[in-house]
Design a protein around this motif. Structure first.
Motif, short mmCIF file in Angstrom:
data_model
loop_
_atom_site.label_atom_id
_atom_site.label_comp_id
_atom_site.label_asym_id
_atom_site.label_seq_id
_atom_site.Cartn_x
_atom_site.Cartn_y
_atom_site.Cartn_z
N ASN A 102 0.85 -1.20 0.00
CA ASN A 102 0.00 0.00 0.00
C ASN A 102 0.88 1.24 0.00
N SER A 136 -2.93 -2.25 -3.09
CA SER A 136 -4.06 -1.36 -2.92
C SER A 136 -4.17 -0.48 -4.16
N GLY A 137 -5.31 0.20 -4.32
CA GLY A 137 -5.49 1.09 -5.46
C GLY A 137 -4.43 2.18 -5.51
N ASP A 153 -7.59 -6.61 -11.80
CA ASP A 153 -8.48 -5.82 -10.93
C ASP A 153 -9.35 -6.79 -10.13
N GLY A 155 -11.41 -5.84 -7.72
CA GLY A 155 -12.60 -5.17 -7.22
C GLY A 155 -12.40 -4.56 -5.85
N GLU A 156 -13.45 -3.87 -5.38
CA GLU A 156 -13.39 -3.26 -4.05
C GLU A 156 -13.66 -4.29 -2.98
N ARG A 157 -12.92 -4.18 -1.88
CA ARG A 157 -13.10 -5.08 -0.74
C ARG A 157 -13.34 -4.27 0.53
N SER A 158 -14.18 -4.81 1.40
CA SER A 158 -14.34 -4.23 2.75
C SER A 158 -13.34 -4.92 3.65
N ARG A 164 -13.43 2.32 4.90
CA ARG A 164 -13.82 2.59 3.51
C ARG A 164 -13.43 1.37 2.68
N PRO A 165 -14.14 1.11 1.60
CA PRO A 165 -13.73 0.00 0.73
C PRO A 165 -12.41 0.33 0.03
N VAL A 166 -11.61 -0.69 -0.22
CA VAL A 166 -10.30 -0.52 -0.86
C VAL A 166 -10.27 -1.40 -2.10
N ARG A 167 -9.91 -0.80 -3.24
CA ARG A 167 -9.81 -1.59 -4.47
C ARG A 167 -8.46 -2.31 -4.47
#
Length: 594
Positions: A102, A136-137, A153, A155-158, A164-167
């Motif tokens: 990250n 991370s995004g 990709d 996708g977004e994860r909780s 907050r969601p993280v891609r």
């Protein structure tokens, strides 16, 4: 201190840990430690140094590394994974890493680092497959066009404790992709599943921010594990293995593979003032599907009592779910692949459908299980239980030979498993009723409860037999425990309610009889005992229309029912005044032939 200047900087944070570390240590502790040290010395540490990284800290199975460049962090991670895959092909103990990266703002405290940037890196790592690298995004934005790697990709994860969601993005190269697939198939092989329903209880998350609730949550989970372990029909992962996932955002499918279990129980604790809310959910590990979920609210006035109550409620709710879910899995298998335990589980599923036909089919499955394994005690006692059900629940004729067979099955089960709570509890019912040996039945139920105080059926059977003996106060206490320990299992609750009804009939408590009978018919609208009792109650209060409706239903469902059958079932009370009360109640059923 107030006014003290906090040092911050932007950094690339790499978090790594060993996949399946607890399993590897359990299999070969010395070999695992030696392999990990060798990989660190010969691969990981040199790669970090050559890519200008700084090892911030290490744990038993992981590490945290800081880089000034996201490109350096990703290049280092991919180099490490490629070399690890190569070495694992010929190295003694296979060590497989998960790596998360990250980009974020961090707080510097001497040689350590803290902050959201670090937390996100750790959670991203938890989402990785063994042998993989995840970004991370924010990290992806810095490296996507500056390296030779490909990115998927995800996708977004909780992520746990991240608001907050993280891609997420998976990193791959041709070599790394092949190595990862090989490692997942070979180096991190799933443990074989046991031959009975298996479960791991993960540490519950403390969502309160209050460290005191950490001890409460951990103690509650330990109580749940202990209570589940008393059921010999279950395979329960020990606390020390379950708690290796504490503080991690566990991937349930991965937990199932690493611990070799079919089911995982997870949950959380949240405090608000003097109240606390506990949530729990039971998940099938192989598919990720949710089988059960519930929340419990309570006051913290007595923490230990609340902890005990929640543990009891959770265990009572999920044990039937585990058995029935496992039975459904068996039902989906080809029949030619079944062994004795598969037939036993299928018998349980049929038994829970509560019809005369499925009861007969269940008995056949249990007897098949016994023929395949003549020492299968629980299958013997369940076959006996089916014979008892045929007479007691469905008013189907049973011969003296079949009655003797049921008692012989129950007695054989006790010989084979004299310390099995399930065997003793069910045998208590069969022997107490079919041999009319109520005292021995109570003794067997007490032995069952001493082995497993969470076994609701044993409490229910004890309450029923005590009611026959005229011990109504003790009977009601036992029946209260039956409902408390297993409020969601129809098999246990229906039996307990029936026993409440017969106790109330013996005491001529008409309002209580009516109340319990309504509850019974809500749970099982075709229950013979409930229909006959409510029919008599309607006659007693003069509700002719309701009585006629109930009598028609009884004749439709149980066309061969006679009052002589009811007397055979109920005229076994030890006290004359209780017998007289039962006779009065049976006589109210005026429309049923003698």
């Amino acid at each position: 201190m107030a006014g003290e200047r906090i040092e911050r900087r932007l950094a690339a944070i790499l978090a790594a840990d060993v996949a399946g570390y607890s399993r590897l240590m359990g299999t070969d502790e010395v070999g695992t430690l030696a392999a990990l040290k060798a990989h660190r010395r010969e691969v990981i540490d040199p790669a970090i140094a050559s890519h200008r990284g700084r090892i911030v800290k290490t744990t038993g199975d992981g590490m945290l590394v800081e880089f000034a460049s996201a490109v350096d962090a990703v290049t280092c991670a991919m180099a490490v994974q490629a070399k690890m895959a190569e070495r694992n092909g010929s190295f003694g103990t296979a060590i497989t890493l998960r790596i998360g990266i990250n980009i974020g703002d961090i707080i510097i405290d001497s040689d350590d680092i803290f902050g959201d940037g670090v937390n996100v890196a750790a959670r991203v790592e938890n989402e990785c497959e063994p042998g993989g690298v995840c970004l991370s995004g924010s990290a992806y934005e810095q490296v996507c066009s500056k390296t030779p790697f490909a990115f998927d990709d995800l996708g977004e994860r909780s992520l746990k404790n991240i608001d907050r969601p993280v891609r997420l993005y998976g990193v791959r190269s041709a070599a790394a992709s092949a190595a990862s697939a090989k490692l997942q198939a070979e180096a991190v092989k799933p443990l074989p599943l046991p031959d009975r329903p298996s479960i791991a209880v993960l540490p519950f998350q403390n969502m309160s921010g209050d460290p005191e609730q950490e001890y409460f949550a951990d103690g509650m989970v330990e109580d749940i594990i202990t209570a589940l372990s008393r059921f010999k029909s279950l395979f329960v992962i020990a606390r020390n293995s379950s708690f290796t996932y504490k503080g991690k955002s566990a991937n349930i499918k991965q937990v199932g593979r690493e611990l070799g279990v079919q089911y995982v129980l997870e949950g959380s604790v949240r405090k608000a003032g003097s109240r606390v809310r506990i949530t729990g959910q039971l998940i099938e590990a192989t598919t990720g599907s949710h089988l059960w979920a519930e929340k419990f609210d309570g006051l913290l006035d007595d923490v230990f009592e609340l902890q005990d109550n929640v543990a009891t409620s959770v265990v009572g709710a999920i044990v039937p779910q585990l058995m029935l879910a496992s039975a459904e899995l068996v039902a989906r298998k080809p029949a030619e692949g079944w062994d004795s335990y598969d037939h036993y589980l299928r018998g349980l599923a049929l038994l829970h459908r509560r019809t005369l036909e499925t009861n007969k089919e269940a008995q056949s499955e249990f007897e098949t299980a016994v023929s395949l394994d003549p020492n299968f005690a629980v299958a013997y006692v369940q076959a006996a239980f089916c014979l008892h059900n045929r007479y007691w629940n469905y008013q189907h004729a049973i011969t003296d030979e079949e009655r003797r067979k049921a008692v012989e099955f129950a007695s054989r089960a006790i010989e084979l498993a004299p310390a099995d709570d399930g065997v003793l509890g069910i045998a208590a019912y069969v022997i107490g009723n079919f041999e009319n040996d109520v005292e021995r039945g109570v003794a067997l139920a007490n032995r069952s409860i001493a082995l497993n105080r969470n076994f609701a059926m044993a409490w229910s059977i004890k309450g029923y037999l005590l009611a026959l003996m005229g011990e109504t106060v003790d009977a009601r206490e036992a029946l209260h425990q039956a409902v408390r320990f297993n409020p969601l299992d129809p098999m246990s609750v229906v039996g307990a309610i029936r026993s409440h009804i017969v106790t109330s009939i013996a005491l001529r408590e008409h309002d209580v009889v009516a109340s319990w009978t309504r509850k019974l018919l809500d749970l099982n609208p075709t229950d013979l005992h409930g229909l006959v009792t409510m029919y008599g109650e309607s006659v007693r209060v003069g509700d002719t229309a309701e009585a006629e409706k109930l009598l028609a239903r009884i004749k439709e469902l149980y066309p061969h029912l006679r009052k002589v059958h009811l007397r055979q079932m109920y005229m076994r009370y030890r006290k004359p005044e209780h017998q007289a009360a039962v006779v009065e109640r049976i006589d109210l059923a005026v429309g049923i032939p003698e």
